[in-house]
Scaffold this motif. Structure first.
Motif, PDB file in Angstrom:
ATOM      1  N   VAL A  37       8.591 -47.998  13.272  1.00 27.55           N
ATOM      2  CA  VAL A  37       9.090 -47.060  12.270  1.00 27.55           C
ATOM      3  C   VAL A  37       8.115 -45.902  12.095  1.00 27.55           C
ATOM      4  O   VAL A  37       8.514 -44.740  12.047  1.00 27.55           O
ATOM      5  N   THR A  38       6.829 -46.212  12.040  1.00 32.07           N
ATOM      6  CA  THR A  38       5.821 -45.167  11.873  1.00 32.07           C
ATOM      7  C   THR A  38       5.787 -44.221  13.060  1.00 32.07           C
ATOM      8  O   THR A  38       5.738 -43.002  12.896  1.00 32.07           O
ATOM      9  N   VAL A  39       5.842 -44.770  14.257  1.00 33.66           N
ATOM     10  CA  VAL A  39       5.820 -43.925  15.461  1.00 33.66           C
ATOM     11  C   VAL A  39       7.072 -43.057  15.514  1.00 33.66           C
ATOM     12  O   VAL A  39       6.995 -41.850  15.790  1.00 33.66           O
ATOM     13  N   PHE A  40       8.224 -43.648  15.239  1.00 34.32           N
ATOM     14  CA  PHE A  40       9.475 -42.886  15.270  1.00 34.32           C
ATOM     15  C   PHE A  40       9.464 -41.754  14.244  1.00 34.32           C
ATOM     16  O   PHE A  40       9.824 -40.614  14.553  1.00 34.32           O
ATOM     17  N   ALA A  41       9.026 -42.054  13.033  1.00 33.72           N
ATOM     18  CA  ALA A  41       8.965 -41.037  11.989  1.00 33.72           C
ATOM     19  C   ALA A  41       7.965 -39.938  12.341  1.00 33.72           C
ATOM     20  O   ALA A  41       8.229 -38.754  12.114  1.00 33.72           O
ATOM     21  N   THR A  42       6.831 -40.316  12.911  1.00 34.11           N
ATOM     22  CA  THR A  42       5.824 -39.334  13.294  1.00 34.11           C
ATOM     23  C   THR A  42       6.337 -38.407  14.384  1.00 34.11           C
ATOM     24  O   THR A  42       6.148 -37.181  14.321  1.00 34.11           O
ATOM     25  N   LEU A  43       6.990 -38.978  15.384  1.00 37.47           N
ATOM     26  CA  LEU A  43       7.538 -38.150  16.463  1.00 37.47           C
ATOM     27  C   LEU A  43       8.627 -37.207  15.953  1.00 37.47           C
ATOM     28  O   LEU A  43       8.665 -36.030  16.330  1.00 37.47           O
ATOM     29  N   ALA A  44       9.504 -37.712  15.103  1.00 38.53           N
ATOM     30  CA  ALA A  44      10.560 -36.865  14.542  1.00 38.53           C
ATOM     31  C   ALA A  44       9.967 -35.751  13.683  1.00 38.53           C
ATOM     32  O   ALA A  44      10.386 -34.591  13.768  1.00 38.53           O
ATOM     33  N   GLY A  45       8.970 -36.088  12.871  1.00 39.26           N
ATOM     34  CA  GLY A  45       8.317 -35.078  12.038  1.00 39.26           C
ATOM     35  C   GLY A  45       7.577 -34.042  12.868  1.00 39.26           C
ATOM     36  O   GLY A  45       7.622 -32.844  12.565  1.00 39.26           O
ATOM     37  N   ALA A  46       6.898 -34.486  13.911  1.00 42.14           N
ATOM     38  CA  ALA A  46       6.172 -33.551  14.783  1.00 42.14           C
ATOM     39  C   ALA A  46       7.134 -32.608  15.505  1.00 42.14           C
ATOM     40  O   ALA A  46       6.869 -31.410  15.642  1.00 42.14           O
ATOM     41  N   PHE A  47       8.257 -33.146  15.950  1.00 46.94           N
ATOM     42  CA  PHE A  47       9.263 -32.316  16.607  1.00 46.94           C
ATOM     43  C   PHE A  47       9.834 -31.284  15.637  1.00 46.94           C
ATOM     44  O   PHE A  47       9.966 -30.097  15.973  1.00 46.94           O
ATOM     45  N   ALA A  48      10.147 -31.718  14.415  1.00 43.11           N
ATOM     46  CA  ALA A  48      10.662 -30.792  13.401  1.00 43.11           C
ATOM     47  C   ALA A  48       9.626 -29.728  13.051  1.00 43.11           C
ATOM     48  O   ALA A  48       9.964 -28.555  12.877  1.00 43.11           O
ATOM     49  N   PHE A  49       8.365 -30.135  12.953  1.00 41.04           N
ATOM     50  CA  PHE A  49       7.297 -29.186  12.649  1.00 41.04           C
ATOM     51  C   PHE A  49       7.171 -28.133  13.747  1.00 41.04           C
ATOM     52  O   PHE A  49       7.058 -26.932  13.465  1.00 41.04           O
ATOM     53  N   ALA A  50       7.218 -28.582  15.003  1.00 34.55           N
ATOM     54  CA  ALA A  50       7.105 -27.650  16.131  1.00 34.55           C
ATOM     55  C   ALA A  50       8.267 -26.667  16.141  1.00 34.55           C
ATOM     56  O   ALA A  50       8.063 -25.464  16.380  1.00 34.55           O
ATOM     57  N   LEU A  51       9.464 -27.147  15.869  1.00 29.43           N
ATOM     58  CA  LEU A  51      10.619 -26.249  15.838  1.00 29.43           C
ATOM     59  C   LEU A  51      10.574 -25.302  14.644  1.00 29.43           C
ATOM     60  O   LEU A  51      10.884 -24.115  14.771  1.00 29.43           O
ATOM     61  N   ALA A  52      10.186 -25.828  13.493  1.00 31.24           N
ATOM     62  CA  ALA A  52      10.153 -25.005  12.285  1.00 31.24           C
ATOM     63  C   ALA A  52       9.119 -23.892  12.386  1.00 31.24           C
ATOM     64  O   ALA A  52       9.346 -22.785  11.886  1.00 31.24           O
ATOM     65  N   ARG A  53       8.003 -24.157  13.020  1.00 29.78           N
ATOM     66  CA  ARG A  53       6.968 -23.121  13.167  1.00 29.78           C
ATOM     67  C   ARG A  53       7.438 -21.951  14.010  1.00 29.78           C
ATOM     68  O   ARG A  53       6.919 -20.857  13.911  1.00 29.78           O
ATOM     69  N   ARG A  54       8.437 -22.183  14.825  1.00 30.22           N
ATOM     70  CA  ARG A  54       8.959 -21.123  15.690  1.00 30.22           C
ATOM     71  C   ARG A  54      10.117 -20.354  15.053  1.00 30.22           C
ATOM     72  O   ARG A  54      10.635 -19.420  15.646  1.00 30.22           O
ATOM     73  N   SER A  55      10.551 -20.762  13.871  1.00 29.45           N
ATOM     74  CA  SER A  55      11.675 -20.132  13.204  1.00 29.45           C
ATOM     75  C   SER A  55      11.203 -19.403  11.948  1.00 29.45           C
ATOM     76  O   SER A  55      10.892 -20.028  10.935  1.00 29.45           O
ATOM     77  N   LEU A  57      13.066 -17.458  10.051  1.00 31.23           N
ATOM     78  CA  LEU A  57      14.104 -17.583   9.039  1.00 31.23           C
ATOM     79  C   LEU A  57      13.992 -18.910   8.286  1.00 31.23           C
ATOM     80  O   LEU A  57      14.077 -18.943   7.057  1.00 31.23           O
ATOM     81  N   LEU A  58      13.790 -19.992   9.016  1.00 31.84           N
ATOM     82  CA  LEU A  58      13.691 -21.317   8.377  1.00 31.84           C
ATOM     83  C   LEU A  58      12.449 -21.428   7.496  1.00 31.84           C
ATOM     84  O   LEU A  58      12.512 -21.934   6.381  1.00 31.84           O
ATOM     85  N   THR A  59      11.334 -20.921   7.981  1.00 34.63           N
ATOM     86  CA  THR A  59      10.096 -21.060   7.203  1.00 34.63           C
ATOM     87  C   THR A  59      10.029 -20.117   6.000  1.00 34.63           C
ATOM     88  O   THR A  59       9.145 -20.267   5.170  1.00 34.63           O
ATOM     89  N   THR A  60      10.939 -19.171   5.894  1.00 38.44           N
ATOM     90  CA  THR A  60      11.003 -18.371   4.663  1.00 38.44           C
ATOM     91  C   THR A  60      11.623 -19.182   3.530  1.00 38.44           C
ATOM     92  O   THR A  60      11.383 -18.905   2.365  1.00 38.44           O
ATOM     93  N   TRP A  61      12.418 -20.193   3.873  1.00 37.71           N
ATOM     94  CA  TRP A  61      13.044 -21.054   2.864  1.00 37.71           C
ATOM     95  C   TRP A  61      12.186 -22.261   2.522  1.00 37.71           C
ATOM     96  O   TRP A  61      12.107 -22.656   1.366  1.00 37.71           O
ATOM     97  N   VAL A  62      11.594 -22.859   3.522  1.00 37.16           N
ATOM     98  CA  VAL A  62      10.826 -24.087   3.304  1.00 37.16           C
ATOM     99  C   VAL A  62       9.636 -24.102   4.270  1.00 37.16           C
ATOM    100  O   VAL A  62       9.788 -23.744   5.439  1.00 37.16           O
ATOM    101  N   PRO A  63       8.457 -24.467   3.794  1.00 39.68           N
ATOM    102  CA  PRO A  63       7.291 -24.547   4.687  1.00 39.68           C
ATOM    103  C   PRO A  63       7.513 -25.584   5.791  1.00 39.68           C
ATOM    104  O   PRO A  63       8.166 -26.615   5.578  1.00 39.68           O
ATOM    105  N   ALA A  64       6.964 -25.312   6.944  1.00 40.65           N
ATOM    106  CA  ALA A  64       7.152 -26.185   8.105  1.00 40.65           C
ATOM    107  C   ALA A  64       6.654 -27.608   7.830  1.00 40.65           C
ATOM    108  O   ALA A  64       7.277 -28.580   8.253  1.00 40.65           O
ATOM    109  N   ARG A  65       5.553 -27.743   7.118  1.00 37.54           N
ATOM    110  CA  ARG A  65       5.021 -29.092   6.840  1.00 37.54           C
ATOM    111  C   ARG A  65       5.939 -29.889   5.926  1.00 37.54           C
ATOM    112  O   ARG A  65       6.108 -31.090   6.103  1.00 37.54           O
ATOM    113  N   LYS A  66       6.521 -29.223   4.933  1.00 39.80           N
ATOM    114  CA  LYS A  66       7.453 -29.935   4.054  1.00 39.80           C
ATOM    115  C   LYS A  66       8.700 -30.356   4.815  1.00 39.80           C
ATOM    116  O   LYS A  66       9.216 -31.467   4.632  1.00 39.80           O
TER     117      LYS A  66
END
Length: 93
Positions: A37-55, A57-66
């Motif tokens: 569960v921890t590994v799966f959540a970490t990988l999903a969060g890391a993937f979302a963080f990587a994508l959010a940092r490149r957007s 528009l998205l990061t104007t609404w919510v910080p990438a870490r959140k």
């Protein structure tokens, strides 16, 4: 108990607790929770963080870490629900 759930250290859980977990059908969740569960959540969060940092528009609404934290929590929740309690003593589940 917290250590077992966080990192999968199963030896810290007393036998009486294991009997209760197995009777209620959640013994396998205790076994997998620390690692999978921890590994799966970490990988999903890391993937979302990587994508959010490149957007921009998205990061104007919510910080990438959140966003990464929310995605990681959601991924862990979905994983646990899919792995859910196993019904061994009742009619077909």
């Amino acid at each position: 108990m917290i250590v077992a759930l966080a990192i999968g250290e199963q030896r810290a859980i007393p036998e009486d607790d294991w009997r209760i977990f197995n009777r209620t059908g959640i013994g396998h969740l205790i076994s997998i929770s620390g690692l999978h569960v921890t590994v799966f959540a970490t990988l999903a969060g890391a993937f979302a963080f990587a994508l959010a940092r490149r957007s921009v528009l998205l990061t104007t609404w919510v910080p990438a870490r959140k966003l990464a934290a929310v995605v990681g929590l959601a991924a862990a929740t979905v994983y646990v629900l899919l792995a859910g309690p196993r019904c061994r003593q009742c009619a077909p589940c």
